[in-house]
Design a protein around this motif. Structure first.
Motif, mmCIF file in Angstrom:
data_model
loop_
_atom_site.group_PDB
_atom_site.id
_atom_site.type_symbol
_atom_site.label_atom_id
_atom_site.label_comp_id
_atom_site.label_asym_id
_atom_site.label_seq_id
_atom_site.Cartn_x
_atom_site.Cartn_y
_atom_site.Cartn_z
ATOM 1 N N TRP A 57 1.101 -1.720 0.081
ATOM 2 C CA TRP A 57 0.149 -0.106 0.124
ATOM 3 C C TRP A 57 0.797 1.110 0.015
ATOM 4 C CZ3 TRP A 57 -4.547 -0.875 4.195
ATOM 5 C CH2 TRP A 57 -5.542 -2.392 2.976
ATOM 6 N N ALA A 58 0.360 2.107 -1.114
ATOM 7 C CA ALA A 58 1.661 3.442 -0.879
ATOM 8 C C ALA A 58 1.029 5.040 -0.251
ATOM 9 C CB ALA A 58 0.783 3.657 -2.365
ATOM 10 N N ALA A 69 -12.625 2.988 -0.726
ATOM 11 C CA ALA A 69 -12.012 3.632 -1.992
ATOM 12 C C ALA A 69 -10.761 4.051 -1.219
ATOM 13 C CB ALA A 69 -13.025 5.756 -1.551
ATOM 14 N N LEU A 70 -10.613 4.396 0.452
ATOM 15 C CA LEU A 70 -9.407 4.330 0.376
ATOM 16 C C LEU A 70 -8.329 3.347 0.571
ATOM 17 C CD1 LEU A 70 -7.152 6.270 2.591
ATOM 18 C CD2 LEU A 70 -7.917 5.134 4.404
ATOM 19 N N VAL A 71 -9.098 1.666 0.751
ATOM 20 C CA VAL A 71 -8.089 0.885 0.361
ATOM 21 C C VAL A 71 -7.894 0.829 -1.153
ATOM 22 C CG1 VAL A 71 -8.359 -1.693 0.206
ATOM 23 C CG2 VAL A 71 -8.924 0.029 2.400
ATOM 24 N N ALA A 72 -9.137 0.438 -1.889
ATOM 25 C CA ALA A 72 -9.193 0.949 -3.279
ATOM 26 C C ALA A 72 -7.308 1.294 -3.583
ATOM 27 C CB ALA A 72 -9.864 0.885 -4.442
ATOM 28 N N TYR A 73 -7.712 2.531 -3.174
ATOM 29 C CA TYR A 73 -6.537 3.708 -3.926
ATOM 30 C C TYR A 73 -5.313 3.404 -3.073
ATOM 31 C CZ TYR A 73 -4.152 8.055 -4.011
ATOM 32 O OH TYR A 73 -2.618 8.805 -5.028
ATOM 33 N N LEU A 74 -5.392 2.809 -1.712
ATOM 34 C CA LEU A 74 -4.424 2.259 -1.399
ATOM 35 C C LEU A 74 -2.842 1.270 -2.256
ATOM 36 C CD1 LEU A 74 -4.688 2.822 2.588
ATOM 37 C CD2 LEU A 74 -3.563 4.011 0.804
ATOM 38 N N THR A 75 -4.201 0.774 -2.911
ATOM 39 C CA THR A 75 -4.214 -0.748 -3.660
ATOM 40 C C THR A 75 -2.944 -0.309 -4.756
ATOM 41 O OG1 THR A 75 -4.849 -2.110 -2.857
ATOM 42 C CG2 THR A 75 -3.937 -2.598 -4.708
ATOM 43 N N TRP A 76 -3.583 1.009 -5.406
ATOM 44 C CA TRP A 76 -2.975 1.501 -6.908
ATOM 45 C C TRP A 76 -2.698 2.692 -6.878
ATOM 46 C CZ3 TRP A 76 -8.121 -1.692 -6.705
ATOM 47 C CH2 TRP A 76 -7.687 -3.178 -6.848
ATOM 48 N N ALA A 77 -2.515 3.357 -6.423
ATOM 49 C CA ALA A 77 -1.976 5.036 -6.164
ATOM 50 C C ALA A 77 -2.313 5.664 -7.359
ATOM 51 C CB ALA A 77 -0.995 4.097 -5.488
ATOM 52 N N ASP A 78 -1.856 6.651 -7.809
ATOM 53 C CA ASP A 78 -1.264 7.560 -9.100
ATOM 54 C C ASP A 78 -2.367 5.785 -10.835
ATOM 55 O OD1 ASP A 78 -1.065 8.850 -7.686
ATOM 56 O OD2 ASP A 78 1.574 9.076 -8.377
ATOM 57 N N ALA A 79 -2.280 4.815 -10.510
ATOM 58 C CA ALA A 79 -2.368 4.326 -12.128
ATOM 59 C C ALA A 79 -4.313 3.934 -11.337
ATOM 60 C CB ALA A 79 -2.315 3.557 -11.318
ATOM 61 N N THR A 80 -4.562 4.668 -10.229
ATOM 62 C CA THR A 80 -6.466 4.749 -10.095
ATOM 63 C C THR A 80 -7.424 4.671 -11.266
ATOM 64 O OG1 THR A 80 -5.864 4.548 -8.042
ATOM 65 C CG2 THR A 80 -8.562 4.849 -8.859
ATOM 66 N N LYS A 81 -7.826 3.921 -11.643
ATOM 67 C CA LYS A 81 -8.885 4.459 -13.005
ATOM 68 C C LYS A 81 -10.220 4.879 -12.691
ATOM 69 C CE LYS A 81 -5.936 1.268 -16.200
ATOM 70 N NZ LYS A 81 -6.159 -0.041 -17.016
ATOM 71 N N GLU A 82 -10.650 5.116 -13.532
ATOM 72 C CA GLU A 82 -12.149 5.945 -12.984
ATOM 73 C C GLU A 82 -12.941 4.619 -12.782
ATOM 74 O OE1 GLU A 82 -13.676 8.539 -16.426
ATOM 75 O OE2 GLU A 82 -12.191 9.772 -16.473
ATOM 76 N N VAL A 83 -13.246 3.437 -13.510
ATOM 77 C CA VAL A 83 -13.967 2.517 -13.048
ATOM 78 C C VAL A 83 -13.150 2.000 -12.187
ATOM 79 C CG1 VAL A 83 -15.412 0.557 -12.949
ATOM 80 C CG2 VAL A 83 -15.276 2.889 -14.363
ATOM 81 N N ILE A 84 -12.974 1.352 -10.761
ATOM 82 C CA ILE A 84 -11.820 1.020 -10.271
ATOM 83 C C ILE A 84 -11.502 -0.319 -10.516
ATOM 84 C CG2 ILE A 84 -12.997 -0.472 -7.835
ATOM 85 C CD1 ILE A 84 -9.642 1.690 -7.855
#
Length: 519
Positions: free
Chosen positions: A286-287, A349-364
Motif C-alpha cells: 500500500w502506498a 475508496a481508501l483501500v482501493a486507492y492505496l492499492t493502485w495509487a496513481d494508476a487508479t482508473k475511473e472505474v476501479i
C-alpha cells in the motif's frame, strides 16, 4: 316568557356577530395568504376545533378539499397548489385523495428496515466504483468530503421531510404535502404556484436520464476492459448493451424488474467484498505516502460532483417516508443508513486507492488483474443492465405526467388509450428515450466526467440547495439560530461546489475531446 324571548334574541345576535367576525377574519387571512404569509387566525382555530373527524384523516397525511362557499354545504371549486387547505366544518364534501383512490383503499406500508434498505440501495449502488478516483485527486480532503457529504445529505433529507409537515393549533405535526414537487410549489405560491414544481421536475428528469446514460457508459467501459483482445470498441459494446435494454420501452410497471432488485444488490455487495479482499491481499504494498493533503485544483471539483452524486436519494424520500408504517423512525433510519454508507464508502475508496495509487482508473474494477476482472465486470454489467429500468421508468413517468397527462392540462394528448393501452406513438417516444441514452453514451463515453457533471448540476441542487432553501422559506418561524446558520451555510457551500464542479466537468469534457483522451 319575556325572559325566554330575550334569551333567544340574545343568542341570535351573538351568533350573527360571531359569523360576521369570522367572515371578516377569513377575508383578512386570504389577503395575508396572497401576500405569502402563513399566520394563523382565530377563524382557523375555530375550524380546527369543529372538524375533529376530518383532523383524524388529516393526521394520516390526507389533503382536505378547499371549501369555497361561505355557508354550510358550499361547493368545492378547486384545489390550490402548495399548502393544504381544510374544510371549516363537517358538512362539506369528503376528502379526495390526490391519487384518485378511495378512502377505503389503504396502501401497504413498509417497515423501517425496508425503508432503510431502499435508501441503502440508492446511496451504495454501482457509482461507488468511482470514489477511489475521487481520492486520487483529493487525497485526505477527498475522504473528509465523503464524510461531510454523508452528514449534509442526511441533514437535508431530514429537513426536506420536515417541509412536508405543518403544526396545527394543538402543536401537532400534520402532513400537508406529499412530494418534492408539492414542497417546491408551496414555496413559490401564491405568485408562481407551479414554478417550483417545474424546476424540480426538470432537475429530476435530468438526473434520471443521466443515470441511465451512466449505466450504458459503464457497461461499455466494463466490457471493453474485460475482453481487451476482442476487436470491439467501447462504443460498440454500448450499442450491444442498448439492444438488450430496448424491452424497457414496453414496461408498464416495475413488478417484474423489482424481483431482481435484491439479487442485484447482493451481487454488488459480493463484488465489493471481492475487490476489498484483493486489496487487502496487497496490503504490504500500500502506498500510504501517495495519500496527501494536496489537491488537484482542476480535477478535485469533479471529485466533489462524484461524491455528491453517490449520495443522492432526496428524490424519493418524501414518497418513502409517506409509506413507512412508523414515520417517527425516519430520522433514526436516515442516521444509520448514512453512517454505514459513509464508513463503507470511505474504506472502499481508501483501500482501493492505496492499492493502485496513481494508476487508479475511473472505474476501479479496471485495475483488477485480467484473471478476475472479466468475471467481476460481467457481474457488474448484469447489475447495470438490470438497474437501468428503474431510473428509466421513473423518468418516463415524470415526462408522461408533465407533458401527456396532467389532468387534461398537458401540452400533448394522452399517450394511453381509453383501456390503458400504450399508444404506438407513445411507445415510439419511449424507444427514442432509450436511443437518446445510447447516443449520449457513445458521444460522451467518460464515466467520471459525466458523473461529476451530473452531481454538480442536479445532485447538488436536489441534495443541498433546494432542501435548505425550502426549509428556510417554509419553516422560518420555527427555526432556531443554528438551524438558520446550517441552512445558509449548506446553501452557500453547495452553490460554490455546484458551480465549480460544473465548470471543471465541462472543461474536462472539452479537454477530452480536444486531445482525444480516453477513460
Amino acid at each position: 316568557m319575556a325572559h325566554l324571548i330575550r334569551h333567544k334574541l340574545s343568542n341570535k345576535l351573538t351568533n350573527a356577530a360571531h359569523t360576521v367576525s369570522n367572515k371578516s377574519q377569513a377575508k383578512v387571512s386570504g389577503v395575508f395568504a396572497r401576500l405569502g404569509f402563513q399566520a394563523a387566525t382565530d377563524e382557523e382555530g375555530v375550524g380546527f376545533a369543529e372538524c375533529d373527524d376530518l383532523d383524524y384523516d388529516y393526521r394520516q397525511g390526507m389533503q382536505m378539499d378547499v371549501l369555497q362557499g361561505e355557508d354550510e354545504g358550499g361547493q368545492v371549486e378547486g384545489e390550490l397548489d402548495g399548502d393544504s387547505h381544510y374544510q371549516r366544518d363537517g358538512t362539506g364534501h369528503a376528502p379526495v385523495l390526490k391519487t384518485g383512490g378511495s378512502l377505503d383503499e389503504e396502501k401497504p406500508k413498509i417497515t423501517t428496515w425496508e425503508a432503510g434498505w431502499n435508501v441503502t440501495n440508492a446511496i451504495q449502488g454501482m457509482f461507488v466504483l468511482g470514489l477511489p478516483y475521487a481520492i486520487l485527486h483529493g487525497g485526505y480532503l477527498g475522504l473528509f468530503l465523503i464524510i461531510f457529504a454523508a452528514v449534509v445529505c442526511c441533514y437535508t433529507g431530514k429537513i426536506l421531510i420536515a417541509c412536508l409537515y405543518e403544526e396545527d393549533e394543538d402543536g401537532r405535526q400534520v402532513r400537508v404535502r406529499d412530494s418534492y414537487v408539492d414542497i417546491a410549489n408551496a414555496c413559490c405560491a401564491p405568485r408562481f404556484p407551479a414554478l417550483g414544481g417545474h424546476v424540480v421536475n426538470v432537475a429530476q428528469i435530468i438526473e434520471l436520464v443521466m443515470t441511465c446514460i451512466l449505466y450504458v457508459v459503464v457497461s461499455g467501459n466494463l466490457m471493453v476492459n474485460s475482453f481487451p483482445g476482442f476487436p470491439v470498441s467501447q462504443k460498440a459494446w454500448s450499442v450491444v448493451a442498448t439492444v438488450a435494454l430496448l424491452p424497457c420501452a414496453f414496461l408498464k410497471n416495475l413488478k417484474a424488474v423489482s424481483k431482481f432488485s435484491l439479487l442485484c444488490t447482493l451481487a454488488h455487495f459480493v463484488i465489493n467484498v471481492l475487490v476489498i479482499a484483493y486489496c487487502l491481499s496487497r496490503a504490504r504494498d500500500w502506498a500510504w505516502d501517495k495519500v496527501k493533503f494536496y489537491i488537484d485544483v482542476k480535477k478535485f471539483p469533479i471529485s466533489i460532483g462524484i461524491i455528491v452524486f453517490s449520495y443522492t436519494s432526496q428524490i424519493f424520500l418524501p414518497s418513502l417516508e409517506g409509506n413507512m408504517s412508523k414515520p417517527s423512525e425516519f430520522h433514526c433510519m436516515m442516521d444509520w443508513t448514512h453512517i454505514s454508507a459513509c464508513v463503507l464508502k470511505g474504506l472502499f475508496a481508501l483501500v482501493a486507492y492505496l492499492t493502485w495509487a496513481d494508476a487508479t482508473k475511473e472505474v476501479i474494477t479496471d485495475n483488477l488483474p485480467s484473471t478476475i476482472r472479466a468475471v467481476v465486470n460481467i457481474f457488474l454489467v448484469s447489475k447495470a443492465l438490470l438497474s437501468y429500468p428503474l431510473p428509466f421508468f421513473a423518468a418516463v413517468e415524470v415526462l408522461e405526467k408533465s407533458f401527456f397527462q396532467d389532468g387534461g392540462r398537458a401540452m400533448f394528448p394522452d399517450c394511453y388509450g381509453p383501456t390503458g393501452q400504450l399508444k404506438s406513438w407513445g411507445l415510439g417516444l419511449r424507444i427514442a428515450l432509450v436511443v437518446f441514452t445510447l447516443l449520449m453514451a457513445v458521444f460522451v463515453p467518460h464515466f467520471a466526467l459525466l458523473m461529476g457533471l451530473t452531481g454538480s448540476l442536479t445532485g447538488a441542487g436536489l441534495c443541498f440547495l433546494l432542501p435548505s432553501l425550502f426549509h428556510l422559506k417554509l419553516q422560518w418561524r420555527k427555526l432556531l439560530w443554528h438551524h438558520v446558520f446550517f441552512d445558509v451555510a449548506i446553501f452557500v457551500i453547495g452553490g460554490i461546489c455546484a458551480i465549480s464542479g460544473f465548470i471543471h466537468s465541462v472543461e474536462g469534457l472539452i479537454e477530452a475531446y480536444t486531445y482525444d483522451l480516453h477513460d
